[in-house]
Design an enzyme around this catalytic site. Structure first.
Site, mmCIF file in Angstrom:
data_model
loop_
_atom_site.group_PDB
_atom_site.id
_atom_site.type_symbol
_atom_site.label_atom_id
_atom_site.label_comp_id
_atom_site.label_asym_id
_atom_site.label_seq_id
_atom_site.Cartn_x
_atom_site.Cartn_y
_atom_site.Cartn_z
ATOM 1 N N VAL A 156 -0.419 -5.561 1.348
ATOM 2 C CA VAL A 156 1.022 -5.619 1.090
ATOM 3 C C VAL A 156 1.374 -4.452 0.186
ATOM 4 O O VAL A 156 0.653 -4.156 -0.767
ATOM 5 C CB VAL A 156 1.428 -6.943 0.402
ATOM 6 N N CYS A 157 2.470 -3.773 0.499
ATOM 7 C CA CYS A 157 2.977 -2.712 -0.361
ATOM 8 C C CYS A 157 1.908 -1.623 -0.542
ATOM 9 O O CYS A 157 1.250 -1.216 0.406
ATOM 10 C CB CYS A 157 3.431 -3.327 -1.678
ATOM 11 N N THR A 158 1.710 -1.154 -1.767
ATOM 12 C CA THR A 158 0.739 -0.093 -2.010
ATOM 13 C C THR A 158 -0.703 -0.582 -1.962
ATOM 14 O O THR A 158 -1.635 0.204 -2.181
ATOM 15 C CB THR A 158 1.003 0.571 -3.377
ATOM 16 N N THR A 176 3.243 1.257 4.040
ATOM 17 C CA THR A 176 3.108 0.975 2.610
ATOM 18 C C THR A 176 4.507 1.014 2.015
ATOM 19 O O THR A 176 5.488 1.222 2.737
ATOM 20 C CB THR A 176 2.188 2.012 1.925
ATOM 21 N N ALA A 206 4.809 -3.095 4.547
ATOM 22 C CA ALA A 206 5.529 -2.164 3.684
ATOM 23 C C ALA A 206 5.764 -2.790 2.308
ATOM 24 O O ALA A 206 4.981 -3.619 1.852
ATOM 25 C CB ALA A 206 6.831 -1.738 4.355
#
Length: 270
Positions: A156-158, A176, A206
């Site tokens: 998830v995310c970074t 990301t 993202a």
């Protein structure tokens, strides 16, 4: 004995109709299944799936380091823990409380990642924690080792930058948080702004809230679409944001300027 009010009875019937006994039982899984997992081999843990057959529990592992983004973790956890047979475990570099990025939601981690030899799903969250994760050579080696035997490896995310640093995204399309796009491509991945991207058993999502989308996608793959949709209904995930500024493509120049001002300010909590 007085009977329940009609409204209460109707609500109870509606809840059973929507969730069924399997979903109602799943509400207790984060605690009940974790306790069972601590005392029994994974192969000894069973649950009854939508097909009516006994199924082995799904072991989902989420590593946490100080500075993790809370919604990266809580969003997917809320979805995945409702899956029949799901056991969600939090691990860290050390046992004990782990601080979130905003400072007021510490999470107790009962085990270290080195104690985990395999799992069905590995989920890497993002946040400020990523800096420590990518600098931890032992942790990256563990990610590679666990990935070799997972059913799905996700981020998830970074958190995708951790997968990239571990060498798992070379030649793959991945996503990301928009602020990490350049860093992601430095690991040999092709960045896309899509909210969820699946490349074989690797699923990246993202920024922050997109982890819920990823978790629902994963729930459908691990169970079935009806079960995933039932979980979506139970958590009433029906986004209707008041503003249309949730991506770089939609955000005005003023909004983009303000976001960088906000992230430079330290959290005022805790």
């Amino acid at each position: 004995m007085t009977s329940k009010p009609k409204r209460a009875r109707t609500a109870a019937v509606s809840r059973r109709a929507v969730l069924g006994t399997g979903m109602a039982a799943a509400a207790a899984l984060p605690l009940a299944t974790s306790a069972a997992a601590a005392s029994a081999p994974q192969s000894d843990i069973r649950t009854v799936g939508s097909s009516g057959k006994e199924e082995a529990a799904m072991d989902i592992v989420i590593p946490l380091y100080d500075g993790y983004e809370p919604l990266d973790v809580v969003g997917p956890y809320e979805v995945l823990a409702y899956m029949p047979g799901a056991s969600v475990r939090f691990v860290g570099a050390e046992k004990g409380p782990v601080k979130d990025a905003l400072g007021s939601l510490p999470t107790y981690v009962p085990a270290t990642y080195s104690e985990v030899e395999r799992c069905d799903v590995l989920l890497i969250p993002g946040g400020r924690s990523v800096e420590a994760m990518v600098a931890d050579a032992d942790f990256l080696a563990w990610v590679r080792r666990i990935h070799a035997r997972t059913r799905f490896t996700t981020s998830v995310c970074t958190g995708s930058l951790v997968l990239g640093a571990a060498g798992l995204l070379k030649g793959l399309t991945a996503t990301t948080h928009w602020s990490g796009a350049e860093a992601l491509e430095s690991y040999g991945a092709a960045y896309t702004p899509q909210r969820t991207v699946r490349q074989g058993k690797v699923i990246t999502s993202a920024g922050v809230s997109s982890g819920i989308d990823m978790a629902l996608t994963l729930a459908a793959l691990l169970t079935d679409e009806v079960t995933a949709q039932a979980i979506q209904l139970w958590i009433e995930y029906d986004p209707q944001p008041p503003f249309d500024s949730g991506s770089l493509a939609k955000a005005s120049d003023a909004v983009q300027k303000r976001v960088f001002e906000l992230v430079k300010e330290p959290p005022h909590n805790g």
